[in-house]
Design an enzyme around this catalytic site. Structure first.
Site, PDB file in Angstrom:
ATOM      1  N   GLU A 182       6.086  -0.697  -5.625  1.00 30.50           N
ATOM      2  CA  GLU A 182       4.924  -1.093  -6.447  1.00 30.50           C
ATOM      3  C   GLU A 182       3.700  -0.913  -5.563  1.00 30.50           C
ATOM      4  OE1 GLU A 182       4.785  -2.179  -9.598  1.00 30.50           O
ATOM      5  OE2 GLU A 182       6.917  -2.266 -10.022  1.00 30.50           O
ATOM      6  N   SER A 215       0.824  -1.207   0.000  1.00 24.34           N
ATOM      7  CA  SER A 215       0.000   0.000   0.000  1.00 24.34           C
ATOM      8  C   SER A 215       0.864   1.265   0.000  1.00 24.34           C
ATOM      9  CB  SER A 215      -0.883  -0.007   1.252  1.00 24.34           C
ATOM     10  OG  SER A 215      -0.043  -0.063   2.395  1.00 24.34           O
ATOM     11  N   PRO A 216       0.331   2.371  -0.514  1.00 24.66           N
ATOM     12  CA  PRO A 216       1.078   3.634  -0.483  1.00 24.66           C
ATOM     13  C   PRO A 216       1.464   4.056   0.945  1.00 24.66           C
ATOM     14  CG  PRO A 216      -0.780   3.802  -1.985  1.00 24.66           C
ATOM     15  CD  PRO A 216      -0.923   2.481  -1.278  1.00 24.66           C
ATOM     16  N   CYS A 227      -4.298  -5.156  -7.600  1.00 28.63           N
ATOM     17  CA  CYS A 227      -3.820  -3.768  -7.574  1.00 28.63           C
ATOM     18  C   CYS A 227      -4.217  -3.007  -8.825  1.00 28.63           C
ATOM     19  CB  CYS A 227      -2.312  -3.741  -7.406  1.00 28.63           C
ATOM     20  SG  CYS A 227      -1.461  -4.696  -8.670  1.00 28.63           S
TER      21      CYS A 227
HETATM   22  P1  NAD Z   1       0.548  -3.660   2.920  1.00 29.53           P
HETATM   23  O1  NAD Z   1       1.267  -2.410   2.555  1.00 29.53           O
HETATM   24  O2  NAD Z   1      -0.340  -3.662   4.096  1.00 29.53           O
HETATM   25  O3  NAD Z   1       1.585  -4.859   3.166  1.00 29.53           O
HETATM   26  C1  NAD Z   1       2.581  -5.206   2.221  1.00 29.53           C
HETATM   27  C2  NAD Z   1       3.765  -5.819   2.952  1.00 29.53           C
HETATM   28  O4  NAD Z   1       4.299  -4.859   3.835  1.00 29.53           O
HETATM   29  C3  NAD Z   1       3.436  -7.058   3.796  1.00 29.53           C
HETATM   30  O5  NAD Z   1       4.465  -8.011   3.611  1.00 29.53           O
HETATM   31  C4  NAD Z   1       3.437  -6.529   5.223  1.00 29.53           C
HETATM   32  O6  NAD Z   1       3.867  -7.471   6.175  1.00 29.53           O
HETATM   33  C5  NAD Z   1       4.431  -5.383   5.154  1.00 29.53           C
HETATM   34  N1  NAD Z   1       4.114  -4.308   6.103  1.00 29.53           N
HETATM   35  C6  NAD Z   1       2.911  -3.957   6.596  1.00 29.53           C
HETATM   36  N2  NAD Z   1       3.028  -2.905   7.433  1.00 29.53           N
HETATM   37  C7  NAD Z   1       4.346  -2.599   7.473  1.00 29.53           C
HETATM   38  C8  NAD Z   1       5.107  -1.607   8.160  1.00 29.53           C
HETATM   39  N3  NAD Z   1       4.518  -0.739   8.977  1.00 29.53           N
HETATM   40  N4  NAD Z   1       6.438  -1.575   7.967  1.00 29.53           N
HETATM   41  C9  NAD Z   1       7.026  -2.441   7.132  1.00 29.53           C
HETATM   42  N5  NAD Z   1       6.360  -3.399   6.447  1.00 29.53           N
HETATM   43  C10 NAD Z   1       5.033  -3.483   6.620  1.00 29.53           C
HETATM   44  O7  NAD Z   1      -0.216  -4.081   1.584  1.00 29.53           O
HETATM   45  P2  NAD Z   1      -1.181  -5.313   1.378  1.00 29.53           P
HETATM   46  O8  NAD Z   1      -2.438  -5.070   2.156  1.00 29.53           O
HETATM   47  O9  NAD Z   1      -0.456  -6.584   1.561  1.00 29.53           O
HETATM   48  O10 NAD Z   1      -1.494  -5.181  -0.192  1.00 29.53           O
HETATM   49  C11 NAD Z   1      -2.480  -4.337  -0.699  1.00 29.53           C
HETATM   50  C12 NAD Z   1      -1.894  -3.094  -1.317  1.00 29.53           C
HETATM   51  O11 NAD Z   1      -0.840  -3.451  -2.208  1.00 29.53           O
HETATM   52  C13 NAD Z   1      -2.905  -2.353  -2.171  1.00 29.53           C
HETATM   53  O12 NAD Z   1      -2.724  -0.974  -2.000  1.00 29.53           O
HETATM   54  C14 NAD Z   1      -2.528  -2.771  -3.593  1.00 29.53           C
HETATM   55  O13 NAD Z   1      -2.946  -1.873  -4.594  1.00 29.53           O
HETATM   56  C15 NAD Z   1      -1.043  -2.854  -3.480  1.00 29.53           C
HETATM   57  N6  NAD Z   1      -0.491  -3.737  -4.510  1.00 29.53           N
HETATM   58  C16 NAD Z   1       0.257  -3.202  -5.509  1.00 29.53           C
HETATM   59  C17 NAD Z   1       0.754  -4.006  -6.515  1.00 29.53           C
HETATM   60  C18 NAD Z   1       1.578  -3.458  -7.652  1.00 29.53           C
HETATM   61  O14 NAD Z   1       2.129  -4.241  -8.422  1.00 29.53           O
HETATM   62  N7  NAD Z   1       1.700  -2.147  -7.797  1.00 29.53           N
HETATM   63  C19 NAD Z   1       0.493  -5.369  -6.482  1.00 29.53           C
HETATM   64  C20 NAD Z   1      -0.263  -5.877  -5.435  1.00 29.53           C
HETATM   65  C21 NAD Z   1      -0.753  -5.063  -4.444  1.00 29.53           C
END
Ligand code: NAD
Length: 497
Positions: free
Chosen positions: A239, A218-219, A273
């Site tokens: 990403e 996520s952003p 995504c």
């Molecule tokens: P997220 O950001 O919650 O988690 C992604 C990863 O980050 C996980 O492995 C998690 O353990 C880790 N994480 C979570 N909080 C953290 C922190 N505070 N510090 C460090 N690491 C942390 O995202 P999600 O819920 O797993 O995925 C959904 C998001 O990802 C959506 O916004 C989606 O659009 C995006 N996404 C983008 C793409 C792309 O190719 N651009 C692909 C898939 C998903």
């Protein structure tokens, strides 16, 4: 000559002056991952020095493993969020294999030094771009395509000759365990290490001085990762996500557009995504488009009439938290006056949310403000194309944009006027599956690109090399002392070269 061993803290940040005041880089006294990290760093020069054939052998091991563990991948994804096995084949296994095989096919060319012709001012020199592995990379993966989004960047990192740590998402534990097994079976721990865990584990990993961090998520978390990368000036690919629009104009083939939007939106239960987040339809075709989408939903997910919940072609929401988040978005939209023209059924015990189409959605509804990331599809309308352009451009940069139009003028206008990470015309999502199209976001939706050559470059340093002749060279005529003659020559250089 003996080369002195570099100190362990070779890449440790210099903390003096201002840096001391913010001190983002301070790692805790004992970071659990310091030792494994050092082992990877010691092995990195070995992988960096390998030729294309050796790297391809490693990639082939990976693709063979995928072929022989296809069922295990399907089972893990089904256990995590009831992902239909056919959808796992299509969006996790086939996509991973495509990426790996594409790298195998092209790696020799990608690794070859690329000659760069010399300008007149540097006559006599030879130049080229030489790619070299960055070193040790950290890959942090999300849960929505938990296998593919870990394996695809891993393949790029290995193709580029890096050692890496992969941290899968904790929200899909079966898939995370399978990725750990994959690494154990295929790679020594000082080449590829999988670390399972949640954000605390990710936070600890992020304290180390990675040569590159590849984050998908996520952003919001992307900003945290960027701050961590800044502490060591690590290379970074983000990403991220966002709200990707699908614009349907009055020249579009509505049946075709409806099929593609519905497929792209409800694949993986909307947890994609690059899924169309919302539709902007030209006023004159909006109602017909909605009718077409309703009939496509029925055809894809309820052909026998037993109900979509009984369909084995439709996945579930990954966990309770995301289920409640989506249920909250739906309730908020309805409370604010939105009309549910399709779907709307939610079943918490089953984490089931029916493919849902919303119209008359007020601008203040959260479903129009946040990334939806689930099977809710708001359909808005516009009069003339510039209104659609203005609506999209007034918001954060999308990861993807979809234009359904048969007018070349409209296509050019939309593609030229709306910045976004990627785009597809008369299609949804599919640009992401092209192995050679750079994939990634812009602004809020990401930084850097991945897939194919772009993915290989993300984990590489493009070293620009200039080779000069020994002895007399043209440039020496410009060395000091800056006599009148030298100054005249420099003057000519500035004016004409
Ligand atoms: P997220 O950001 O919650 O988690 C992604 C990863 O980050 C996980 O492995 C998690 O353990 C880790 N994480 C979570 N909080 C953290 C922190 N505070 N510090 C460090 N690491 C942390 O995202 P999600 O819920 O797993 O995925 C959904 C998001 O990802 C959506 O916004 C989606 O659009 C995006 N996404 C983008 C793409 C792309 O190719 N651009 C692909 C898939 C998903």
């Amino acid at each position: 000559m003996e080369i002195p061993t570099p100190p362990a803290a070779l890449n440790a940040p210099v903390t003096h002056g201002l840096a001391q005041a913010t001190d983002l880089s301070a790692a805790p006294a004992a970071n659990r991952f310091q030792l494994p990290f050092e082992a990877l760093r010691a092995q990195a020069p070995v992988l960096r020095a390998e030729d294309a054939a050796a790297r391809c052998r490693r990639l082939r091991r990976l693709s063979n493993w995928l072929m022989s563990n296809r069922e295990a991948v399907q089972q893990a994804l089904y256990a995590d969020f009831r992902k239909p096995p056919a959808e796992s084949d299509l969006t996790e296994i086939w996509t991973s294999l495509t990426g790996i095989n594409h790298a195998i096919k092209n790696l020799k060319t990608w690794m070859r030094p690329r000659p760069v012709p010399a300008p007149l001012s540097l006559v006599g020199t030879r130049s080229w771009v030489q790619v070299e592995a960055k070193g040790v990379a950290l890959i942090i993966a999300p849960w929505n395509y938990p296998f593919y989004l870990a394996v695809e960047p891993l393949a790029s990192a290995l193709a580029a000759g890096n050692c890496c740590v992969v941290k899968p998402s904790e929200l899909t534990p079966h898939t995370a365990a399978l990725i750990s097994r994959l690494a154990r079976e295929l790679f020594p721990k000082n080449e590829v290490l999988v670390v399972e865990g949640d954000k605390d584990v990710a936070t600890e990993l992020l304290q180390l001085p990675w040569d590159h961090i590849f984050f998908t998520g996520s952003p919001e978390v992307g900003k945290i990762v960027m701050r961590a990368a800044a502490a060591h000036l690590s290379g970074l690919t983000l990403e991220l996500g966002g709200k990707s629009p699908a614009v349907v104009d009055e020249t579009a083939n509505l049946r075709d557009a409806a099929e593609k939007i519905v497929w792209g939106k409800f694949l993986n239960a909307g947890q994609t995504c690059v899924a169309p987040d919302y539709v902007l339809a030209q006023e004159s075709v909006k109602d017909e488009l909605v009718r077409e989408m309703q009939s496509v939903i029925k055809r894809l997910y309820n052909p026998g009439g037993a109900g979509i919940q009984a369909s084995d072609s439709f996945a579930r929401i990954v966990n309770k938290h995301h289920f409640r988040r989506l249920a909250g978005l739906l309730e908020d939209a309805q409370t604010q006056g939105a009309t549910v023209v399709q779907g709307g059924t939610i079943v918490e015990q089953d984490r089931y949310i029916e493919p849902t189409i919303l119209t008359d959605v007020p601008a203040t509804a959260r479903v129009l403000e946040e990334e939806i990331f689930g099977p809710l599809l708001p359909v808005l309308s516009f009069g003339q194309l510039p209104e659609a352009v203005q609506y999209i451009n007034a918001r954060l940069r999308p990861l993807a944009q979809y234009f359904f139009t048969q007018s070349p003028d409209n296509r050019r206008l939309l593609l030229g006027a709306i910045p976004a990470g990627g785009a597809a015309v008369n299609e949804a999502v599919l640009h992401f599956a092209h192995p050679e199209l750079p994939t990634g976001g812009v602004g809020n939706s990401g930084l850097g690109k991945s897939h194919g050559y772009a993915g290989f470059l993300a984990f590489s340093n493009e070293k620009g090399v200039l080779r000069q002749r020994v002895g007399l060279t043209a440039i020496k005529a410009l060395y000091p002392p800056y006599t009148g003659r030298v100054r005249r020559l420099i003057g000519l250089l500035v004016k004409y070269l």
